[in-house]
Write an enzyme that holds these catalytic residues in place. Structure first.
Site, short mmCIF file in Angstrom:
data_model
loop_
_atom_site.label_atom_id
_atom_site.label_comp_id
_atom_site.label_asym_id
_atom_site.label_seq_id
_atom_site.Cartn_x
_atom_site.Cartn_y
_atom_site.Cartn_z
N GLN A 165 -6.73 -1.34 2.63
CA GLN A 165 -5.99 -1.22 4.36
C GLN A 165 -6.38 -0.15 4.95
OE1 GLN A 165 -1.64 1.22 4.39
NE2 GLN A 165 -1.48 -0.83 5.56
N CYS A 211 2.34 3.01 9.56
CA CYS A 211 2.77 4.12 9.89
C CYS A 211 3.28 5.54 10.13
CB CYS A 211 1.27 4.61 8.84
SG CYS A 211 1.59 6.17 7.96
N LYS A 230 -0.15 -4.53 9.12
CA LYS A 230 0.88 -4.56 8.17
C LYS A 230 1.96 -3.49 8.98
CE LYS A 230 2.88 -2.42 3.79
NZ LYS A 230 3.45 -0.91 5.15
N PRO A 284 0.99 -0.92 0.47
CA PRO A 284 0.07 0.03 -0.14
C PRO A 284 1.01 1.34 -0.01
CG PRO A 284 0.25 -1.37 2.27
CD PRO A 284 0.84 -1.76 1.21
N MET A 285 0.69 2.29 -0.93
CA MET A 285 1.34 3.15 -0.91
C MET A 285 0.49 4.59 -1.30
SD MET A 285 5.38 2.48 -2.84
CE MET A 285 4.08 1.15 -4.12
C1 LIG Z 1 0.78 8.12 3.79
C2 LIG Z 1 1.97 7.23 4.26
C3 LIG Z 1 2.24 6.23 4.73
C4 LIG Z 1 3.03 5.45 5.20
N1 LIG Z 1 3.63 4.54 6.10
C5 LIG Z 1 3.99 3.41 5.57
C6 LIG Z 1 4.29 2.24 6.53
O1 LIG Z 1 3.12 1.52 7.18
N2 LIG Z 1 5.22 1.45 6.99
C7 LIG Z 1 6.97 2.50 6.78
O2 LIG Z 1 7.77 1.39 6.92
N3 LIG Z 1 6.92 3.07 6.16
C8 LIG Z 1 5.38 3.51 6.32
N4 LIG Z 1 5.58 4.86 5.29
C9 LIG Z 1 7.12 5.64 5.37
C10 LIG Z 1 6.70 6.04 3.73
O3 LIG Z 1 7.73 5.32 3.39
C11 LIG Z 1 8.10 7.04 4.19
O4 LIG Z 1 7.45 8.36 3.69
C12 LIG Z 1 8.80 7.18 2.19
O5 LIG Z 1 9.32 6.15 2.16
C13 LIG Z 1 9.52 8.55 2.22
O6 LIG Z 1 11.04 8.02 1.56
P1 LIG Z 1 11.65 9.58 0.99
O7 LIG Z 1 12.27 9.93 2.05
O8 LIG Z 1 12.10 9.23 -0.37
O9 LIG Z 1 10.49 10.54 0.54
C14 LIG Z 1 4.50 6.21 4.58
C15 LIG Z 1 4.32 7.06 4.00
C16 LIG Z 1 3.11 7.86 3.91
C17 LIG Z 1 3.10 8.70 3.26
C1 LIG Z 2 5.04 7.01 -0.79
C2 LIG Z 2 5.12 5.72 -0.22
C3 LIG Z 2 3.62 6.21 0.50
C4 LIG Z 2 3.29 4.96 1.30
N1 LIG Z 2 1.73 4.72 1.89
C5 LIG Z 2 1.88 3.93 2.66
C6 LIG Z 2 0.26 3.64 3.24
O1 LIG Z 2 -0.39 4.34 2.70
N2 LIG Z 2 0.59 2.57 4.01
C7 LIG Z 2 1.55 2.11 4.56
O2 LIG Z 2 1.04 0.46 5.39
N3 LIG Z 2 2.29 1.96 4.27
C8 LIG Z 2 2.52 2.80 2.79
N4 LIG Z 2 4.06 2.97 2.90
C9 LIG Z 2 5.28 2.03 3.15
C10 LIG Z 2 5.38 1.16 2.11
O3 LIG Z 2 4.07 -0.19 1.94
C11 LIG Z 2 6.40 0.04 2.44
O4 LIG Z 2 6.18 -0.92 3.55
C12 LIG Z 2 7.98 0.77 2.47
O5 LIG Z 2 7.83 1.28 1.10
C13 LIG Z 2 9.14 -0.52 2.56
O6 LIG Z 2 9.06 -1.28 1.60
P1 LIG Z 2 9.93 -1.05 -0.15
O7 LIG Z 2 11.29 -1.16 0.55
O8 LIG Z 2 9.94 -1.77 -0.87
O9 LIG Z 2 9.29 0.34 -0.03
C14 LIG Z 2 4.13 3.70 1.52
C15 LIG Z 2 5.84 4.29 1.35
C16 LIG Z 2 5.54 4.98 0.03
C17 LIG Z 2 7.23 5.14 -0.44
#
Ligand SMILES: Cc1cc2nc3c(=O)[nH]c(=O)nc-3n(C[C@H](O)[C@H](O)[C@H](O)COP(=O)(O)O)c2cc1C
Ligand SMILES: Cc1cc2nc3c(=O)[nH]c(=O)nc-3n(C[C@H](O)[C@H](O)[C@H](O)COP(=O)(O)O)c2cc1C
Lengths: 155, 175
Positions: free
Chosen positions: B72, B102, B141, B18-19
């Site tokens: 989610q 998050c 998650k 989920p992103m």
């Molecule tokens: C709405 C939202 C939800 C996110 N939820 C999670 C999450 O559940 N777990 C996590 O590890 N990171 C989460 N993130 C963190 C994002 O991965 C993080 O903001 C993003 O990697 C920023 O990367 P940057 O430093 O390249 O901008 C979330 C980010 C956003 C915007």
């Molecule tokens: C732009 C962005 C938005 C995210 N939004 C969410 C979110 O809405 N909910 C969530 O559980 N995690 C969110 N995450 C975290 C990702 O789901 C994931 O846990 C995290 O990026 C680590 O996985 P990766 O290394 O494969 O990117 C977000 C990450 C990014 C980069």
């Protein structure tokens, strides 16, 4: 926000806890088929979740599948295939969000779709500065039709 | 074969994370086309959902070709989360996912997302209430704890293990 490597050893511990009766998926930092398979074998998770590596590169899923099945790398998408996917994304985006938002919100994806192409900067700049669908499509069509001018440096 | 209740996901499923602002229907269509086995929507605020906020409602849109798909939610109020689970059930996704990971301040300050990792009994209670309130499978998650205290991190995952249909663990501790 993402400092350092994700620590998968704890995920493995959770997965291998004898009381754990439900599947556990690992997530964090998977960005290649090799890494997916390495983590699969090393940590014993039931599956993996992929985030950032899929942005502008949805091919990662089929590449991992292919690697698991055959142990060999699937050829990455060509420049033309990238254009086709990107255009499809754009058109769906417009359908979904309307022309204005659809075009604007696509801008963050171009860099990723065309990552690894040398001398792409001018095209990217054009793609992210125009708000006219016709112009975006024109640039995309040009790239598709002239893919021999675009060299993929990684992949 | 990996299964979540009756949902068959293959031998080694690949999930699309989920992103927010990324995992929308257009992006998901491409990921599906190229082999994602299970996809999740962007996270949806339970407070927004129960107040029928347009932004939250729009994220409920899912399509047949996307299945299996999970929606989610995040939040910290049991009542809002339970009501959200019921709203979600009405749009018939394959499962509901709860965000306990998050780290974004506007979420954690209100005690949602990774904020719940500071109160594990509450996280467990909340999960149990949602599982009870819906007939859909529930996944969570989470990241492995709020801080670098390894023991605490382990406890959070163990505590949940009893309640979940499925978990996916996000392995970073809060930075
Ligand atoms: C709405 C939202 C939800 C996110 N939820 C999670 C999450 O559940 N777990 C996590 O590890 N990171 C989460 N993130 C963190 C994002 O991965 C993080 O903001 C993003 O990697 C920023 O990367 P940057 O430093 O390249 O901008 C979330 C980010 C956003 C915007
Ligand atoms: C732009 C962005 C938005 C995210 N939004 C969410 C979110 O809405 N909910 C969530 O559980 N995690 C969110 N995450 C975290 C990702 O789901 C994931 O846990 C995290 O990026 C680590 O996985 P990766 O290394 O494969 O990117 C977000 C990450 C990014 C980069």
């Amino acid at each position: 926000m993402y400092k350092g490597e994700a620590d998968w050893s704890l995920i493995a511990e959770v997965k291998n806890n004898p009381r754990m009766r439900i599947p556990v998926f690992g997530n964090g930092d998977i960005d290649s088929p090799e890494k997916a398979v390495e983590y699969k074998n090393r940590y014993g998770v039931d599956g993996v979740m992929i985030g950032r590596a899929s942005i502008g590169y949805p091919w990662i899923f089929r590449e991992i599948k292919h690697y698991i099945k055959t142990g060999t790398q699937l050829e990455g998408p060509t420049v033309a295939e990238r254009v086709i996917a990107c255009r499809e994304h754009l058109l769906m985006s417009i359908k979904w969000k309307g022309p204005k938002l659809g075009i604007t919100e696509m801008k963050r994806h171009y860099t990723n779709y065309f990552k690894g192409i040398s001398h792409f900067k001018d095209y990217r700049t054009k793609l992210v500065t125009t708000s006219e669908l016709d112009e975006v499509l024109e640039i995309l069509n040009y790239i598709e039709a002239h893919q021999e001018e675009f060299i993929l440096v990684n992949n | 074969m990996v299964k979540i209740r009756n949902i068959e996901l293959g031998e080694f499923p690949l999930l699309l994370a989920p992103m927010e602002d990324v995992s929308d229907p257009p992006f998901r269509a491409l990921c599906k086309q190229y082999g994602a086995d299970l996809m999740y929507t962007e996270f949806i605020s339970s407070e927004g959902l129960i107040r029928d906020a347009a932004k939250s409602r729009q994220k409920l849109d899912i399509f047949e070709y996307e299945r299996p798909i999970g929606i989610q939610i995040f939040g910290s109020e049991t009542e809002s989360m339970v009501q959200s689970a019921q709203i979600i059930e009405a749009v018939n996704p394959d499962l509901i996912d709860i965000n306990y990971g998050c780290p974004v301040k506007k979420v954690t300050c209100k005690g949602a997302g990774a904020g719940l990792l500071q109160d594990i009994p509450k996280m467990v209670r909340l999960t149990a209430e949602i599982v009870k309130a819906t007939s859909l499978p529930v996944t969570v998650k989470t990241r492995l704890g709020w801080d670098d205290d390894t023991k605490k991190r382990r406890r959070s995952s163990r505590a949940l293990a009893r309640y979940r249909d499925r978990s996916h663990l996000d392995s970073r501790s809060h930075p």
